[in-house]
Scaffold this motif. Structure first.
Motif, short mmCIF file in Angstrom:
data_model
loop_
_atom_site.label_atom_id
_atom_site.label_comp_id
_atom_site.label_asym_id
_atom_site.label_seq_id
_atom_site.Cartn_x
_atom_site.Cartn_y
_atom_site.Cartn_z
N GLY A 61 -1.59 -23.58 25.08
CA GLY A 61 -2.69 -24.09 25.90
C GLY A 61 -3.16 -25.48 25.55
O GLY A 61 -4.34 -25.78 25.63
N PHE A 62 -2.28 -26.37 25.21
CA PHE A 62 -2.61 -27.75 24.85
C PHE A 62 -2.89 -28.61 26.08
O PHE A 62 -3.18 -29.78 25.97
N LYS A 63 -2.85 -28.03 27.26
CA LYS A 63 -2.89 -28.81 28.49
C LYS A 63 -4.29 -29.23 28.95
O LYS A 63 -4.43 -29.77 30.02
N SER A 64 -5.31 -29.00 28.17
CA SER A 64 -6.65 -29.42 28.60
C SER A 64 -6.71 -30.94 28.66
O SER A 64 -6.00 -31.64 27.95
N GLN A 65 -7.57 -31.46 29.52
CA GLN A 65 -7.68 -32.91 29.71
C GLN A 65 -8.03 -33.63 28.41
O GLN A 65 -7.48 -34.67 28.11
N ARG A 66 -8.97 -33.09 27.64
CA ARG A 66 -9.37 -33.73 26.40
C ARG A 66 -8.19 -33.84 25.44
O ARG A 66 -7.96 -34.87 24.82
N ARG A 67 -7.45 -32.79 25.34
CA ARG A 67 -6.31 -32.79 24.42
C ARG A 67 -5.20 -33.71 24.91
O ARG A 67 -4.54 -34.37 24.12
N LEU A 68 -4.99 -33.77 26.21
CA LEU A 68 -3.99 -34.69 26.74
C LEU A 68 -4.40 -36.13 26.48
O LEU A 68 -3.56 -36.97 26.16
N LYS A 69 -5.69 -36.42 26.59
CA LYS A 69 -6.18 -37.76 26.30
C LYS A 69 -5.91 -38.11 24.83
O LYS A 69 -5.48 -39.21 24.51
N ASN A 70 -6.16 -37.16 23.93
CA ASN A 70 -5.90 -37.38 22.50
C ASN A 70 -4.42 -37.58 22.25
O ASN A 70 -4.04 -38.40 21.42
N LEU A 71 -3.56 -36.84 22.95
CA LEU A 71 -2.12 -37.01 22.79
C LEU A 71 -1.69 -38.39 23.23
O LEU A 71 -0.91 -39.06 22.55
N LYS A 72 -2.23 -38.86 24.36
CA LYS A 72 -1.90 -40.21 24.83
C LYS A 72 -2.37 -41.25 23.83
O LYS A 72 -1.67 -42.23 23.56
N ALA A 73 -3.55 -41.07 23.26
CA ALA A 73 -4.06 -42.00 22.26
C ALA A 73 -3.15 -41.99 21.02
O ALA A 73 -2.85 -43.05 20.47
N PHE A 74 -2.71 -40.81 20.62
CA PHE A 74 -1.83 -40.69 19.46
C PHE A 74 -0.51 -41.41 19.73
O PHE A 74 -0.02 -42.17 18.90
N THR A 75 0.06 -41.19 20.91
CA THR A 75 1.33 -41.83 21.28
C THR A 75 1.18 -43.34 21.30
O THR A 75 2.03 -44.07 20.77
N SER A 76 0.10 -43.82 21.88
CA SER A 76 -0.16 -45.25 21.93
C SER A 76 -0.29 -45.84 20.53
O SER A 76 0.22 -46.92 20.24
N CYS A 77 -0.95 -45.11 19.66
CA CYS A 77 -1.15 -45.55 18.28
C CYS A 77 0.19 -45.68 17.56
O CYS A 77 0.44 -46.67 16.88
N ILE A 78 1.03 -44.69 17.70
CA ILE A 78 2.35 -44.73 17.05
C ILE A 78 3.14 -45.94 17.52
O ILE A 78 3.74 -46.66 16.73
N LYS A 79 3.14 -46.16 18.83
CA LYS A 79 3.86 -47.32 19.37
C LYS A 79 3.33 -48.63 18.79
O LYS A 79 4.08 -49.52 18.42
N GLN A 80 2.00 -48.74 18.73
CA GLN A 80 1.37 -49.95 18.19
C GLN A 80 1.75 -50.16 16.73
O GLN A 80 2.05 -51.26 16.31
N GLU A 81 1.71 -49.09 15.96
CA GLU A 81 2.05 -49.17 14.55
C GLU A 81 3.51 -49.58 14.34
O GLU A 81 3.83 -50.35 13.46
N MET A 82 4.39 -49.06 15.17
CA MET A 82 5.81 -49.39 15.05
C MET A 82 6.06 -50.85 15.41
O MET A 82 6.91 -51.51 14.82
N LYS A 83 5.32 -51.38 16.38
CA LYS A 83 5.45 -52.78 16.76
C LYS A 83 5.00 -53.70 15.64
O LYS A 83 5.53 -54.78 15.45
N SER A 84 4.00 -53.26 14.88
CA SER A 84 3.45 -54.11 13.82
C SER A 84 4.34 -54.16 12.58
O SER A 84 4.15 -54.99 11.73
N ARG A 85 5.31 -53.28 12.51
CA ARG A 85 6.21 -53.28 11.34
C ARG A 85 7.27 -54.27 11.49
O ARG A 85 8.02 -54.74 11.87
#
Length: 88
Positions: free
Chosen positions: A64-88
């Motif tokens: 049941g991870f499909k709630s809007q709040r959790r999906l927003k957190n997943l998108k934020a997490f994904t964005s964060c990982i991408k940003q961190e990888m770019k900075s390396r």
């Protein structure tokens, strides 16, 4: 996680804890991190590969991870990982 995979770099416990904190603002206890890795680190190397991480996410979707709040957190997490990888 996909960026780590493309770089052939699994994620360590410290990197996982840092990514969760940056993306969600939550600080996971060492016990929680150790538990996540104990459950999903199939090869026992102390790091999560993309395949192991996807197993976590599929399990969450099944429970049941499909709630809007959790999906927003997943998108934020994904964005964060991408940003961190770019900075390396």
């Amino acid at each position: 996680m996909r960026m780590y995979t493309l770089a052939d770099h699994p994620i360590s416990k410290d990197e996982f804890q840092r990514a969760v904190k940056i993306c969600t603002g939550s600080v996971l206890s060492r016990h929680i991190i150790d538990t996540v890795f104990a459950l999903f680190d199939d090869d026992g190397d102390g790091q999560l590969s993309y395949t192991e991480f996807i197993a976590i996410m599929k399990d969450r979707l099944r429970r049941g991870f499909k709630s809007q709040r959790r999906l927003k957190n997943l998108k934020a997490f994904t964005s964060c990982i991408k940003q961190e990888m770019k900075s390396r």
